[in-house]
Design a protein around this motif. Structure first.
Motif, PDB file in Angstrom:
ATOM      1  N   LEU A   1       3.959   5.633  -5.512  1.00  0.00           N
ATOM      2  CA  LEU A   1       3.867   5.660  -6.974  1.00  0.00           C
ATOM      3  C   LEU A   1       2.736   6.546  -7.462  1.00  0.00           C
ATOM      4  O   LEU A   1       2.732   6.973  -8.622  1.00  0.00           O
ATOM      5  N   ILE A   2       1.753   6.818  -6.614  1.00  0.00           N
ATOM      6  CA  ILE A   2       0.698   7.758  -7.021  1.00  0.00           C
ATOM      7  C   ILE A   2       1.181   9.187  -6.799  1.00  0.00           C
ATOM      8  O   ILE A   2       1.073  10.049  -7.664  1.00  0.00           O
TER       9      ILE A   2
ATOM     10  N   THR B   1       3.500   6.755   2.755  1.00  0.00           N
ATOM     11  CA  THR B   1       4.357   6.453   1.614  1.00  0.00           C
ATOM     12  C   THR B   1       5.454   5.490   2.043  1.00  0.00           C
ATOM     13  O   THR B   1       5.594   5.184   3.225  1.00  0.00           O
ATOM     14  N   LEU B   2       6.234   5.049   1.059  1.00  0.00           N
ATOM     15  CA  LEU B   2       7.296   4.079   1.335  1.00  0.00           C
ATOM     16  C   LEU B   2       8.306   4.595   2.370  1.00  0.00           C
ATOM     17  O   LEU B   2       8.618   3.891   3.332  1.00  0.00           O
ATOM     18  N   PRO B   3       8.833   5.835   2.209  1.00  0.00           N
ATOM     19  CA  PRO B   3       9.781   6.311   3.220  1.00  0.00           C
ATOM     20  C   PRO B   3       9.149   6.404   4.612  1.00  0.00           C
ATOM     21  O   PRO B   3       9.811   6.134   5.607  1.00  0.00           O
ATOM     22  N   TRP B   4       7.888   6.777   4.654  1.00  0.00           N
ATOM     23  CA  TRP B   4       7.196   6.867   5.937  1.00  0.00           C
ATOM     24  C   TRP B   4       7.161   5.494   6.596  1.00  0.00           C
ATOM     25  O   TRP B   4       7.477   5.322   7.774  1.00  0.00           O
ATOM     26  N   GLN B   5       6.797   4.488   5.792  1.00  0.00           N
ATOM     27  CA  GLN B   5       6.736   3.127   6.303  1.00  0.00           C
ATOM     28  C   GLN B   5       8.112   2.684   6.805  1.00  0.00           C
ATOM     29  O   GLN B   5       8.242   2.060   7.854  1.00  0.00           O
ATOM     30  N   MET B   6       9.165   3.056   6.046  1.00  0.00           N
ATOM     31  CA  MET B   6      10.520   2.699   6.471  1.00  0.00           C
ATOM     32  C   MET B   6      10.867   3.407   7.770  1.00  0.00           C
ATOM     33  O   MET B   6      11.499   2.835   8.660  1.00  0.00           O
TER      34      MET B   6
ATOM     35  N   PHE C   1       9.661  11.212  -3.856  1.00  0.00           N
ATOM     36  CA  PHE C   1       9.694   9.780  -3.597  1.00  0.00           C
ATOM     37  C   PHE C   1      10.436   9.477  -2.306  1.00  0.00           C
ATOM     38  O   PHE C   1      10.211   8.463  -1.663  1.00  0.00           O
ATOM     39  N   ASP C   2      11.334  10.369  -1.917  1.00  0.00           N
ATOM     40  CA  ASP C   2      12.242  10.145  -0.806  1.00  0.00           C
ATOM     41  C   ASP C   2      11.820  10.913   0.441  1.00  0.00           C
ATOM     42  O   ASP C   2      12.481  10.855   1.460  1.00  0.00           O
ATOM     43  N   GLU C   3      10.719  11.650   0.344  1.00  0.00           N
ATOM     44  CA  GLU C   3      10.406  12.647   1.357  1.00  0.00           C
ATOM     45  C   GLU C   3       9.648  12.007   2.522  1.00  0.00           C
ATOM     46  O   GLU C   3       8.689  11.282   2.314  1.00  0.00           O
TER      47      GLU C   3
ATOM     48  N   ARG D   1       0.827  -1.199   0.000  1.00  0.00           N
ATOM     49  CA  ARG D   1       0.000   0.000   0.000  1.00  0.00           C
ATOM     50  C   ARG D   1       0.871   1.263   0.000  1.00  0.00           C
ATOM     51  O   ARG D   1       0.623   2.196  -0.755  1.00  0.00           O
ATOM     52  N   SER D   2       1.917   1.213   0.835  1.00  0.00           N
ATOM     53  CA  SER D   2       2.759   2.408   0.897  1.00  0.00           C
ATOM     54  C   SER D   2       3.540   2.591  -0.403  1.00  0.00           C
ATOM     55  O   SER D   2       3.744   3.720  -0.854  1.00  0.00           O
TER      56      SER D   2
END
Lengths: 403, 552
Positions: free
Chosen positions: A192-193, A352-357, A336-338, A186-187
């Motif tokens: 990607l959106i 988002t992906l970084p948030w999840q990380m 994408f990195d924020e 999901r993240s």
């Protein structure tokens, strides 16, 4: 004092001393590990001097001599310390074989200016060594992540199985987790959106503004430039704080008064926030491209009857396209990195992906993060290559020598 | 040439004077440029500059006291802060607090004041619960007179008066404004209750209290006033009014009830507001509690800024916080020092790399450049997690050191969750930002200068120090300011590898935004940080020029 010419040969004493020094250095490390510092240094220094120097002076055939040194060292390592020692012997054997002939034949001098003093030669190679260690510092953290992501255990460290290169110690389970776990997927989708839409907004507005800024008469250019660059200068935490207050009000208006869906409003907020953050990168890269743009081309186009829109799309755009794309890539990677802004502005459904990380690193540590990190490294290598190719293409188009 | 020989002004091809024609074309050019820039400029101004400006405004804004306690604020301003708390202040505070408690805004005010003096939050919370009591007691007295007082619509009918009466619109407007400022919502125009002017003149306190109730329950909550029970304040106010009211000649609804109550006014005690507060909590009997509220009642305050530098606003002016609360100056100091250390280590590590990149043949240096650019392009989170992997006690560096025997297994180095972890990780993350500007400056230094110096007999060191280094200083300056600006506002990396000792001021800002909710203090800290960054940015612009920033 005469110049040292190409048939320079170092003295025997020097060769033996260098071999002993290399052995002593390794001996220090091995000796420390086994609590026998003096013994380690002495044994390995003597071994290296005898083997390196001896083989070099007795075996005039280079390949044969190197093979002897390599095999002997590998065997010694394996006999004395088994598994780990074999690896060490392999590395040191290869090094010693190369080092003996590099020093012994005087090859270390051939690429240097012939009149350098020994001190200068030493400094030359020490400086290279310093630079090499800084490069290692730069790249190691990124390289370390790659093998660890194939860890079969749920640890952040190298397990003994991994060090033995045992296939049992490696697995793809963290990658499987990434591709099957709903939260990660999901993240990833959210990233990607959000990133592409934010990029499109900042690139389209940014390119127009950069073209406007590069005109010859712009009132208040410095002030405008300062405002447009400011999202890059203001610390992210301050931008995030400001946007947090602002977008929660905007969000309330959109949801309550205009009746938009809550999720939709959440995405709009994050996308707009990220678009602003990407603007400075587009402005900087596109204005830099426009600096070298030959203005007579647009005049020529106008002269031949093209209207401004045609001129822009047929003449100017193709020439500045590399700059626009690399600005877009910068904007994309920014979004994408924020983490900070999306952490404050977004809600859980915009994770988002970084948030999840970030939450993963702070709370439940899982090596899936390393699998994601590896995928991101691969993506960034792709982006880096694209930007580099674009930069060269742009310079070729503008008639500069590739640099 | 013919134009020049004529006496008139020089003309363009279409016959207009050349001067005007040129001015027009210049204006068109400017307009076209602005038209291209304006969409982005408006976008950035609206969604970036404006939010930041309004955030900065929060650092001095202190409307909450005036919004929640509007009447008390007026009384507080009149009070000198030294003498005994005046009766009108107690009175105003009673009505304000009651309305705030009904709207559940008193706890917010308590939280706000608790930032300054601890204990205020619980004082306000508890007081809000106990404010009902005096009104309930009075209601019993009224009930003894006539059971009709307890009915929902009785007071409403009394206040509304005859439909033909003139309305006290001034009072209605004041109360509506007060309530909507307190709640932060607008009262819809469809709510149009206003007390009868005749009744309002006769029972001013009651009308005031009832209108506050009406504006909140009717205007905000949309309840039917004709049926609901009014707030207890209304009975307290009525008891006060009865002592002086003159209802002779009044013939509106419930005139008989009112006349009966006025006749029996001796059996209904006039409220003593000071005593009410003394009974609620002994803290209200202390002048210091009132002084605290007075100190923090102005609409604009420097209190948050004082807090941000470990001071506080007191009745006697600015004073230092108690020792155990002084953490922010230390944190600012640490942020500055650690950013300086990070900048310094970036210079140390970046200079040799930039030098070798600039002096190697193009093909080799392009290959090595990848080693610099790859970290630059890699996600920040990836690099931070990599450092977490490297620096942990069970991490790669410790494992290697233990394996080599340089460190005993039980004495593994602590390199994470402290300053060292932050410095190592951030040096690595920011190093490309130092190398890239240095490299672009060093590339422009002509190698012939170095050769010339050497051929004139300079040693290697002299050549470097007197010829090469001075020319590379602009690169060091540009890189340092860039790295320092980035380092001073970093949040993610210190948060993950910094533990408690390695955090920066940004982490404190984030804490105040998301955990302690002291937004004013967060804004003040942010303003100070932003000021530092803007000064550096200005310096960067002077030294390097913002137009010369290059990426990749």
């Amino acid at each position: 004092m005469g110049f040292i010419t190409s048939n320079f040969r170092p003295t025997k004493g020097f060769v033996f001393a260098m071999m002993a020094a290399a052995g002593a250095f390794l001996g220090m490390l091995v000796g420390l590990a086994n609590n026998q510092l003096i013994g380690g240094i002495a044994v390995l220094a003597a071994y290296s001097a005898v083997l390196g120097g001896g083989v070099f002076y007795m075996a005039p055939h280079k390949r044969l001599g190197q093979a002897v040194i390599f095999a002997a060292t590998l065997a010694l390592g394996y006999v004395t310390m088994a598994g780990g020692g074999a690896v060490l012997g392999l590395i040191y054997g290869a090094f010693l074989a190369w080092f003996a002939y590099w020093i012994g034949t005087g090859e270390y001098r051939t690429s240097l200016l012939p009149y350098l003093t020994p001190g200068q030669v030493l400094w030359h190679y020490s400086f290279r060594l310093i630079c090499a260690s800084i490069f290692i510092f730069l790249i190691t953290p990124i390289l370390v992540v790659l093998p660890l992501s194939f860890n079969a255990e749920d640890f952040f460290t190298f397990t003994p199985e991994m060090l033995r290169l045992d296939p049992e110690g490696y697995s793809l389970k963290h990658y499987r987790d990434f591709f099957t776990n709903n939260e990660w997927q999901r993240s990833f989708q959210n990233s990607l959106i959000i990133a592409p839409i934010a990029t499109i907004i900042s690139v389209s507005l940014g390119t127009l503004a950069a073209i406007g800024l590069s005109q010859s008469h712009v009132p208040g250019r410095r002030a405008i430039m300062a405002i447009l660059i400011s999202p890059m200068i203001v610390p992210l935490i301050i931008s995030a704080t400001g946007m947090f207050f602002f977008y929660s009000q905007i969000g309330n208006i959109l949801e309550d008064s205009l009746g938009f869906n809550k999720d939709f409003v959440g995405y709009v907020k994050v996308i707009l926030a990220h678009a602003v953050l990407g603007v400075p990168f587009v402005i900087i890269t596109v204005t830099a491209t426009l600096v070298g743009f030959d203005r007579s081309l647009t005049r020529a186009a106008a002269n031949m009857g093209a209207d401004p829109v045609t001129t822009f799309f047929r003449v100017q755009m193709p020439l500045i396209l590399p700059g626009v794309i690399s600005g877009g890539l910068f904007a994309f990677i920014t979004s994408f990195d924020e983490v900070v802004v999306v952490l404050f502005v977004g809600s859980a459904s915009q994770k988002t992906l970084p948030w999840q990380m970030f939450t993963g690193l702070r709370e439940q540590i899982s090596p899936t993060i390393l699998a994601v990190a590896t995928i991101l490294v691969v993506i960034s290598i792709g982006l880096l290559t694209t930007v580099e190719l674009l930069r060269r293409r742009s310079e070729r188009l503008r008639g500069m020598s590739p640099g | 040439m013919s134009d020049a020989t004529q006496n008139g002004p020089m003309l363009a091809a279409d016959g207009t004077p050349l001067k005007r024609s040129l001015a027009r074309s210049l204006r068109n050019q400017k307009l076209r440029a602005l038209a291209l820039i304006s969409p982005l400029l408006i976008f950035v101004l609206l969604s970036f500059i404006f939010p930041i400006a309004s955030m900065l405004f929060r650092s001095v804004e202190n409307e909450i006291v005036g919004n929640v306690l509007p009447q008390s604020k007026v009384q507080l301003e009149a009070w000198d802060g030294q003498s005994d708390v005046p009766a009108p202040l107690y009175r105003a505070m009673y009505y304000d607090m009651f309305a705030a408690a009904e709207a559940k805004r008193h706890t917010r005010l308590g939280t706000r004041l608790n930032y300054e003096v601890s204990g205020m939050s619980s004082l306000f919370r508890q007081s809000g619960r106990k404010l009902d009591k005096p009104g309930k007691d009075l209601l019993k007295d009224f009930k003894k007179l006539d059971a009709a007082w307890a009915k929902g619509g009785a007071i409403y009918a009394l206040m509304a008066g005859d439909p033909a009466d003139a309305r006290d619109t001034a009072l209605a407007a004041t109360k509506r404004a007060e309530i909507s400022a307190m709640v932060g919502e607008t009262i819809p125009a469809s709510f149009d209750f206003a007390p009868s002017a005749r009744v309002s003149a006769m029972l001013p306190a009651t009308a005031d209290a009832f209108m506050a109730y009406a504006a909140f329950e009717g205007g905000i909550d949309g309840k039917n006033l004709a049926k609901g029970k009014p707030w207890e304040t209304v009975f307290v106010a009525l008891a006060e009014d009865l002592q002086t009211a003159d209802a002779t000649g009044y013939n509106g609804p419930h005139a008989d009830l009112l006349a009966q109550a006025i006749a029996a006014k001796d059996s209904i005690a006039a409220p003593d507001y000071g005593a009410i507060f003394a009974k609620i909590d002994k803290d209200w009997a202390k002048a210091s509690t009132w002084q605290t509220i007075k100190t923090h009642s102005p609409t604009f305050t420097n209190g948050y800024f004082l807090n941000a530098i470990d001071m506080r606003r007191t009745a006697e002016g600015a004073a230092w916080q108690p020792e155990d609360k002084q953490i922010l100056l230390t944190l600012f100091g640490r942020t500055l020092i650690m950013s300086l250390i990070i900048t310094g280590s970036c210079i140390l590590l970046g200079y040799p790399v930039a030098y070798i990149l600039a002096n190697l043949p193009m093909r080799t240096s392009n290959l090595l450049m990848i080693l610099v650019l790859l970290p630059f392009w890699t996600s920040l989170l990836v690099r931070t997690s990599a450092w977490k992997v490297m620096l942990q006690q069970q991490g790669v560096i410790n494992d290697v050191l233990v394996w080599l025997g340089l460190v005993a297994d039980e004495a593994r180095l602590v390199m994470i969750n402290n300053e060292l972890g932050t410095i190592i990780a951030m040096t690595h993350i920011l190093l490309p930002f130092m190398i890239l500007p240095m490299y672009s400056v060093m590339q422009t230094i002509p190698p012939s200068y170095v050769r010339a110096a050497k051929s004139l007999g300079a040693t290697n060191w002299t050549t470097f120090w007197r010829v090469y280094f001075p020319q590379s200083v602009p690169g060091i300056g540009a890189g340092s300011i860039l790295v320092f600006i980035l380092a001073i506002g970093y949040y993610i990396t210190p948060e993950i590898v910094g533990g408690t000792k390695g955090v920066f001021i940004s982490n404190r800002i984030a804490y105040h935004i998301s955990s302690s909710l002291n937004w004013g203090l967060a804004a003040a800290l942010g303003t100070i940080l932003l000021a530092v960054v803007l000064i550096l940015y200005w310096a960067y612009d002077k030294i390097v020029g913002i137009d010369n920033v290059k990426l990749g």
